[in-house]
Design a protein around this motif. Sequence first.
Motif, PDB file in Angstrom:
ATOM      1  N   ALA A  45       0.783  -0.912  -0.044  1.00 26.55           N
ATOM      2  CA  ALA A  45      -0.633   0.336  -0.211  1.00 26.55           C
ATOM      3  C   ALA A  45       0.799   1.462  -0.164  1.00 26.55           C
ATOM      4  CB  ALA A  45      -0.838   0.514   1.056  1.00 26.55           C
ATOM      5  N   THR A  46       2.309   1.334   1.105  1.00 23.22           N
ATOM      6  CA  THR A  46       3.040   2.370   1.152  1.00 23.22           C
ATOM      7  C   THR A  46       3.588   2.698  -0.251  1.00 23.22           C
ATOM      8  OG1 THR A  46       3.596   1.643   3.474  1.00 23.22           O
ATOM      9  CG2 THR A  46       4.582   3.487   2.386  1.00 23.22           C
ATOM     10  N   THR A  47       3.772   1.108  -1.159  1.00 22.58           N
ATOM     11  CA  THR A  47       4.426   1.388  -2.321  1.00 22.58           C
ATOM     12  C   THR A  47       3.249   2.220  -2.953  1.00 22.58           C
ATOM     13  OG1 THR A  47       6.245  -0.085  -2.168  1.00 22.58           O
ATOM     14  CG2 THR A  47       5.852  -0.022  -4.296  1.00 22.58           C
ATOM     15  N   ASN A  48       2.707   1.934  -3.361  1.00 22.54           N
ATOM     16  CA  ASN A  48       1.391   2.228  -4.846  1.00 22.54           C
ATOM     17  C   ASN A  48       1.120   3.321  -3.826  1.00 22.54           C
ATOM     18  OD1 ASN A  48      -0.703   2.098  -6.062  1.00 22.54           O
ATOM     19  ND2 ASN A  48      -1.781   1.466  -5.110  1.00 22.54           N
ATOM     20  N   LEU A  54       4.561   9.907  -7.061  1.00 22.59           N
ATOM     21  CA  LEU A  54       5.135  10.399  -8.205  1.00 22.59           C
ATOM     22  C   LEU A  54       4.553  10.773  -9.602  1.00 22.59           C
ATOM     23  CD1 LEU A  54       8.028   7.904  -6.972  1.00 22.59           C
ATOM     24  CD2 LEU A  54       8.083  10.620  -7.017  1.00 22.59           C
ATOM     25  N   VAL A  55       3.412  10.377 -10.129  1.00 22.32           N
ATOM     26  CA  VAL A  55       2.797  10.379 -11.283  1.00 22.32           C
ATOM     27  C   VAL A  55       2.334  12.027 -11.076  1.00 22.32           C
ATOM     28  CG1 VAL A  55       1.446   9.310 -12.663  1.00 22.32           C
ATOM     29  CG2 VAL A  55       3.075   7.559 -11.729  1.00 22.32           C
ATOM     30  N   SER A  56       1.776  11.338  -9.766  1.00 24.84           N
ATOM     31  CA  SER A  56       1.274  13.043  -9.440  1.00 24.84           C
ATOM     32  C   SER A  56       2.110  14.198  -9.798  1.00 24.84           C
ATOM     33  CB  SER A  56       0.070  12.837  -8.145  1.00 24.84           C
ATOM     34  OG  SER A  56      -0.421  13.782  -8.334  1.00 24.84           O
ATOM     35  N   ALA A  57       2.645  14.590  -9.026  1.00 25.49           N
ATOM     36  CA  ALA A  57       3.899  14.668  -9.106  1.00 25.49           C
ATOM     37  C   ALA A  57       4.638  15.603 -11.084  1.00 25.49           C
ATOM     38  CB  ALA A  57       5.047  14.860  -8.812  1.00 25.49           C
ATOM     39  N   VAL A  58       5.351  14.689 -11.814  1.00 23.61           N
ATOM     40  CA  VAL A  58       5.594  14.654 -12.765  1.00 23.61           C
ATOM     41  C   VAL A  58       4.394  14.939 -13.411  1.00 23.61           C
ATOM     42  CG1 VAL A  58       6.270  13.065 -15.012  1.00 23.61           C
ATOM     43  CG2 VAL A  58       7.340  12.996 -12.590  1.00 23.61           C
TER      44      VAL A  58
END
Length: 142
Positions: A45-48, A54-58
Amino acid sequence: MATESTSPLDLYRANLGLELCMLSVWREGRQQACELEMLREYLAATTNLWQQGLVSAVKQQNACIDGMRDAFARWQAAWRGEWQTGAGMTSTTMPLQEWMQRFEQTVRDAPDGRAEFGPDMNSAAPPTAARSRAAQGDRHVG
């Protein structure tokens, strides 16, 4: 030869003790397995969440860059359009237009985007061509 006899009660006690010990070990193993399963689920869950972050930040960075690029392109187009049509040009702003045309020509003609100063940009001395134009009485806007 005399063999020691054990009473069935002692035998039952030994069997119960062994079974209790085995149940205790099994229970501890089961508890550790459950804890490891919970840890695995927590890590997944943490990794997800990290991946989503990260996807949102990019995506946000790309959107910001695209927005800035579009805004700069609109600003540049507006300035070019007004500059080329001469909007706001009066007799007092004509020397500025002449200076800007010379500046643009110098930048276009300069190798590697450098002006006539050459690779040593720390030189305070003007280039020889500029000195000769000044000596000929070129008009300076200032």
